[in-house]
Design a protein around this motif. Structure first.
Motif, PDB file in Angstrom:
ATOM      1  N   MET A 358       0.837  -1.200   0.000  1.00 16.31           N
ATOM      2  CA  MET A 358       0.000   0.000   0.000  1.00 16.31           C
ATOM      3  C   MET A 358       0.873   1.252   0.000  1.00 16.31           C
ATOM      4  SD  MET A 358      -3.052   1.162   2.613  1.00 16.31           S
ATOM      5  CE  MET A 358      -1.955   1.902   3.826  1.00 16.31           C
ATOM      6  N   PRO A 359       0.630   2.186  -0.930  1.00 15.84           N
ATOM      7  CA  PRO A 359       1.384   3.441  -0.932  1.00 15.84           C
ATOM      8  C   PRO A 359       0.908   4.354   0.200  1.00 15.84           C
ATOM      9  CG  PRO A 359      -0.290   3.493  -2.638  1.00 15.84           C
ATOM     10  CD  PRO A 359      -0.337   2.115  -2.040  1.00 15.84           C
ATOM     11  N   SER A 360       1.710   5.356   0.534  1.00 16.27           N
ATOM     12  CA  SER A 360       1.335   6.314   1.557  1.00 16.27           C
ATOM     13  C   SER A 360       1.969   7.664   1.238  1.00 16.27           C
ATOM     14  CB  SER A 360       1.774   5.839   2.948  1.00 16.27           C
ATOM     15  OG  SER A 360       3.188   5.712   3.016  1.00 16.27           O
ATOM     16  N   VAL A 361       1.478   8.712   1.868  1.00 13.18           N
ATOM     17  CA  VAL A 361       2.024  10.057   1.679  1.00 13.18           C
ATOM     18  C   VAL A 361       2.972  10.406   2.811  1.00 13.18           C
ATOM     19  CG1 VAL A 361       1.471  12.503   1.385  1.00 13.18           C
ATOM     20  CG2 VAL A 361      -0.044  10.759   0.432  1.00 13.18           C
ATOM     21  N   ALA A 362       2.487  10.354   4.043  1.00 10.04           N
ATOM     22  CA  ALA A 362       3.327  10.599   5.225  1.00 10.04           C
ATOM     23  C   ALA A 362       2.655   9.889   6.396  1.00 10.04           C
ATOM     24  CB  ALA A 362       3.479  12.084   5.500  1.00 10.04           C
ATOM     25  N   ALA A 363       2.881   8.581   6.482  1.00  7.23           N
ATOM     26  CA  ALA A 363       2.229   7.765   7.499  1.00  7.23           C
ATOM     27  C   ALA A 363       2.850   8.008   8.871  1.00  7.23           C
ATOM     28  CB  ALA A 363       2.323   6.289   7.117  1.00  7.23           C
ATOM     29  N   SER A 364       2.124   7.613   9.907  1.00  4.57           N
ATOM     30  CA  SER A 364       2.606   7.795  11.268  1.00  4.57           C
ATOM     31  C   SER A 364       2.110   6.651  12.136  1.00  4.57           C
ATOM     32  CB  SER A 364       2.138   9.148  11.827  1.00  4.57           C
ATOM     33  OG  SER A 364       2.674   9.383  13.104  1.00  4.57           O
ATOM     34  N   GLY A 365       2.606   5.460  11.870  1.00  2.00           N
ATOM     35  CA  GLY A 365       2.224   4.290  12.647  1.00  2.00           C
ATOM     36  C   GLY A 365       2.767   4.374  14.060  1.00  2.00           C
ATOM     37  N   ASN A 366       1.916   4.156  15.068  1.00  2.00           N
ATOM     38  CA  ASN A 366       2.361   4.366  16.440  1.00  2.00           C
ATOM     39  C   ASN A 366       2.026   3.214  17.381  1.00  2.00           C
ATOM     40  OD1 ASN A 366      -0.397   4.670  16.929  1.00  2.00           O
ATOM     41  ND2 ASN A 366      -0.296   6.908  17.010  1.00  2.00           N
ATOM     42  N   PHE A 367       1.892   2.000  16.864  1.00  2.00           N
ATOM     43  CA  PHE A 367       1.703   0.866  17.760  1.00  2.00           C
ATOM     44  C   PHE A 367       2.890   0.711  18.710  1.00  2.00           C
ATOM     45  CE2 PHE A 367      -1.563  -1.475  15.022  1.00  2.00           C
ATOM     46  CZ  PHE A 367      -2.559  -1.328  15.959  1.00  2.00           C
ATOM     47  N   THR A 368       4.109   0.947  18.199  1.00  2.00           N
ATOM     48  CA  THR A 368       5.321   0.799  18.999  1.00  2.00           C
ATOM     49  C   THR A 368       6.095   2.114  19.004  1.00  2.00           C
ATOM     50  OG1 THR A 368       6.646   0.009  17.124  1.00  2.00           O
ATOM     51  CG2 THR A 368       5.455  -1.656  18.390  1.00  2.00           C
ATOM     52  N   SER A 369       7.194   2.170  19.777  1.00  2.00           N
ATOM     53  CA  SER A 369       7.889   3.446  19.936  1.00  2.00           C
ATOM     54  C   SER A 369       9.328   3.443  19.444  1.00  2.00           C
ATOM     55  CB  SER A 369       7.864   3.877  21.415  1.00  2.00           C
ATOM     56  OG  SER A 369       8.515   2.948  22.230  1.00  2.00           O
ATOM     57  N   PHE A 370       9.798   2.368  18.812  1.00  2.00           N
ATOM     58  CA  PHE A 370      11.136   2.392  18.200  1.00  2.00           C
ATOM     59  C   PHE A 370      11.019   2.232  16.691  1.00  2.00           C
ATOM     60  CE2 PHE A 370      15.223   0.872  16.788  1.00  2.00           C
ATOM     61  CZ  PHE A 370      16.119   1.652  17.498  1.00  2.00           C
ATOM     62  N   ILE A 371      10.555   1.075  16.229  1.00  2.00           N
ATOM     63  CA  ILE A 371      10.286   0.932  14.810  1.00  2.00           C
ATOM     64  C   ILE A 371       9.086   1.790  14.433  1.00  2.00           C
ATOM     65  CG2 ILE A 371       9.710  -0.691  12.963  1.00  2.00           C
ATOM     66  CD1 ILE A 371      11.116  -2.869  14.419  1.00  2.00           C
ATOM     67  N   GLY A 372       8.175   1.965  15.374  1.00  2.00           N
ATOM     68  CA  GLY A 372       7.029   2.835  15.167  1.00  2.00           C
ATOM     69  C   GLY A 372       7.278   4.228  15.715  1.00  2.00           C
ATOM     70  N   ASP A 373       6.195   4.980  15.910  1.00  2.00           N
ATOM     71  CA  ASP A 373       6.301   6.378  16.313  1.00  2.00           C
ATOM     72  C   ASP A 373       5.396   6.646  17.509  1.00  2.00           C
ATOM     73  OD1 ASP A 373       7.361   8.952  16.001  1.00  2.00           O
ATOM     74  OD2 ASP A 373       5.608   9.620  14.899  1.00  2.00           O
ATOM     75  N   GLY A 374       5.411   5.716  18.482  1.00  2.00           N
ATOM     76  CA  GLY A 374       4.463   5.781  19.576  1.00  2.00           C
ATOM     77  C   GLY A 374       4.879   6.593  20.773  1.00  2.00           C
ATOM     78  N   ASN A 375       6.024   7.239  20.743  1.00  6.70           N
ATOM     79  CA  ASN A 375       6.449   8.080  21.855  1.00  6.70           C
ATOM     80  C   ASN A 375       7.280   9.224  21.297  1.00  6.70           C
ATOM     81  OD1 ASN A 375       6.612   8.626  24.716  1.00  6.70           O
ATOM     82  ND2 ASN A 375       8.699   7.913  24.665  1.00  6.70           N
ATOM     83  N   MET A 376       8.098   9.840  22.109  1.00  5.41           N
ATOM     84  CA  MET A 376       8.939  10.942  21.656  1.00  5.41           C
ATOM     85  C   MET A 376      10.140  10.384  20.910  1.00  5.41           C
ATOM     86  SD  MET A 376       8.846  13.451  24.950  1.00  5.41           S
ATOM     87  CE  MET A 376       7.312  14.137  25.572  1.00  5.41           C
ATOM     88  N   GLY A 377       9.979  10.144  19.608  1.00  4.93           N
ATOM     89  CA  GLY A 377      11.068   9.628  18.798  1.00  4.93           C
ATOM     90  C   GLY A 377      11.916  10.741  18.249  1.00  4.93           C
ATOM     91  N   TRP A 378      11.959  11.843  18.960  1.00  2.00           N
ATOM     92  CA  TRP A 378      12.557  13.052  18.432  1.00  2.00           C
ATOM     93  C   TRP A 378      14.064  13.104  18.649  1.00  2.00           C
ATOM     94  CZ3 TRP A 378      14.277  16.144  22.550  1.00  2.00           C
ATOM     95  CH2 TRP A 378      14.914  17.315  22.174  1.00  2.00           C
ATOM     96  N   ILE A 379      14.541  12.678  19.816  1.00  2.00           N
ATOM     97  CA  ILE A 379      15.968  12.785  20.111  1.00  2.00           C
ATOM     98  C   ILE A 379      16.782  11.775  19.312  1.00  2.00           C
ATOM     99  CG2 ILE A 379      15.646  11.353  22.160  1.00  2.00           C
ATOM    100  CD1 ILE A 379      18.336  14.051  21.617  1.00  2.00           C
ATOM    101  N   ARG A 380      16.278  10.534  19.185  1.00  2.00           N
ATOM    102  CA  ARG A 380      16.892   9.535  18.310  1.00  2.00           C
ATOM    103  C   ARG A 380      15.779   9.065  17.391  1.00  2.00           C
ATOM    104  NH1 ARG A 380      22.013   8.299  19.936  1.00  2.00           N
ATOM    105  NH2 ARG A 380      22.074   6.842  18.201  1.00  2.00           N
ATOM    106  N   GLN A 381      15.811   9.495  16.153  1.00  2.00           N
ATOM    107  CA  GLN A 381      14.689   9.384  15.215  1.00  2.00           C
ATOM    108  C   GLN A 381      14.136   7.976  15.106  1.00  2.00           C
ATOM    109  OE1 GLN A 381      13.092  11.803  13.368  1.00  2.00           O
ATOM    110  NE2 GLN A 381      11.695  10.132  12.905  1.00  2.00           N
TER     111      GLN A 381
END
Length: 511
Positions: A358-381
């Motif tokens: 499936m294509p996407s534009v700018a997804a933001s999957g947040n089930f998890t917080s390392f491979i995903g984006d479920g917490n503050m992934g800002w300091i280490r992307q």
């Protein structure tokens, strides 16, 4: 006398400005983040291309950084307001280009994040937002798999009654970024990307659902910032939320005999997405969330996919696929245990019919917080924001609290692949599976590959507006070496995988 006149004039101007401003109510809010992290986010220890051995991660293990976001709202009335939202940073401590070195004088760290006006259509219940704004397509259970980002556009909301509403969106993610190295007169030619979406939020007792659909027009040059048919067709327009050719075009790391995509007679390609997120709270404290998505990106030219045996196969740039994800939680006095999972379609091993992810534009999957984006992934992307070509299952316990103002969330998840192992023989090298890391799309996982992720997130409320967030992550790398040795280059393109880990603490002052 001249000085008195000057003072009177200045006072008049000041009084006039104050009078004009008195009708506007200015409201400010924002957030300071101070973060310190240590870890290794590279899935490869080393890799080898054409006999040259390269270290997979050259970043420092320890990083310190800060970021400031400031939002100013100018409110004239309930029917009219304007918002400007600035971001200063991310400023990495010690790095001159980001303003963090000695003297802190860099002038390129201030960025415009959002700028829009809100107004109500007179004598109606319709509300309009115009400008650069945050847009998240309707989603539940693990975040948006299609688009959750800042984008320029117009949004119109209308509420028919307490149960039914309607939202219309026009967004322009890309325009005037194309540079033609062959014919400068064609710069910015057919390079706009426009998205049109309709969403219908439906709210009933214990049930919320929002069917939605989005149509896209993608100019044939929209995904090329700098195109040269003698080199590559994958020169791309990078954005702050990812690399669009990785999320819209067919395959990462695929080999091509001539290095570029053939010409197309279509000036514009058609894109389409649809979704149905459903949240059920009928049996409180039980919470059930289900989200189904489909996406399509029209092929805009064909190319010769190079196989590992030296032959090639004619390939299409079409891409389409689907995704289903779900979350089930039960709220208890001491925390909220739950299970979650997802399944996304994957490539079938035949590039002739394009990609089945499936294509996407700018997804933001947040089930998890390392491979995903479920917490503050800002300091280490955090690296993977989409679920395409993967499946997974996980369990979590969130919001566990034994001490006042201190809460914990623990989760474990397995990431598997749904892409055919037959696709590997078309990849440029043995480590093409990692090309998505750093491009906001995640690793390319075949049915023989996997990742096991552990997260522990701790949040402590120091003051009413100050939080300390401590995150600990570990990812076991289960990529299959024997599968990826079949890629182009064989042993000349080998890699040495490694597990990934991260420990970070972020101080967040929000006002």
């Amino acid at each position: 006398m001249k000085r008195i006149c000057t003072l009177l004039l200045a006072a008049g101007l000041l009084f006039g400005a104050a009078t004009g401003a008195s009708a506007i109510d200015f409201k400010a809010k924002g957030q300071w983040l101070m973060g310190f992290g240590v870890g290794n986010a590279s899935p490869m220890d080393t890799y080898r291309d054409n006999g040259v051995k390269t270290k997979g991660n050259t970043d420092d293990d320890f990083q310190a950084a800060q970021r400031l976001r400031l939002q100013l709202d100018a409110v004239a009335s309930e029917s009219l307001s304007g918002t400007v939202y600035f971001e200063i940073g991310t400023t990495q401590w010690g790095k001159s280009s980001s303003g963090g070195a000695l003297g802190a004088d860099a002038n390129n760290a201030i960025k415009l994040k959002r700028a829009y006006i809100d107004w109500a259509v007179p004598q109606t219940d319709a509300k309009v937002r115009m400008g650069i704004q945050g847009v998240a397509l309707p989603n539940v259970a693990g975040g948006s798999a299609v688009m959750d980002t800042d984008v320029a556009g117009i949004t119109v909301n209308y509420k028919f009654n307490d149960n039914v509403g309607l939202t219309a969106l026009w967004a322009r993610p890309l325009n005037d970024n194309y540079v033609d190295n062959q014919k400068s007169t064609q710069n910015n030619y057919l390079d706009n990307m426009d998205l049109f979406s309709l969403m219908v939020p439906l709210t009933f007792d214990g049930v919320k659902l929002t069917p939605w659909a989005m149509y896209g027009m993608v100019g044939k040059n929209a995904l090329n910032r700098q195109w040269d048919p003698k080199t590559s067709a994958y020169d791309s327009v990078g954005t702050s939320d990812g690399n669009l050719p990785y999320s819209l075009r067919p395959y990462p790391g695929i080999g091509a005999t001539n290095g570029n995509i053939g010409k197309t007679s279509n000036d514009y390609g058609t894109a389409f997405w649809a979704g149905l997120p459903v949240a059920i709270t009928l049996w409180d404290p039980l919470n059930i969330e289900l989200d189904i998505n489909y996406g399509y990106m029209q092929g805009m030219g064909r190319f010769d996919a190079l196989k590992s045996d030296g032959s090639s196969k004619r390939a299409s740039t079409e891409r389409q696929g689907w995704l289903a994800k779900a979350l089930v939680e039960y709220k208890l006095d001491w925390g909220v245990p739950g299970i979650f999972g997802w399944y996304a379609s994957g490539d079938d091993g035949n590039p002739k019919n394009g990609s089945q992810r499936m294509p996407s534009v700018a997804a933001s999957g947040n089930f998890t917080s390392f491979i995903g984006d479920g917490n503050m992934g800002w300091i280490r992307q955090d690296y993977s924001l989409t679920y395409d070509g993967t499946w997974g299952i996980g369990a979590q316990i969130r919001d566990v609290s034994f001490i006042e103002d201190l809460s914990h969330t623990f989760r474990v998840a397995y990431w598997g692949g749904t892409n055919s192992t037959g696709m590997v023989k078309y990849m440029d090298n043995a480590h093409s599976w990692a090309d998505g890391w750093g491009n906001n799309t995640g690793p390319y996982l075949t049915t023989n590959d996997g990742m096991v992720e552990f997260n522990l997130v701790n949040s402590y409320k120091i003051y009413e507006n100050l939080e300390m967030n401590l995150e600990l992550d570990y990812v076991i790398n289960c990529m299959d070496n024997s599968t990826w040795k079949k890629a182009n280059g064989g042993n000349n393109g080998s890699f040495s995988k490694q597990d990934m880990w991260k420990a970070q603490v972020v101080f967040a002052y929000s006002f």
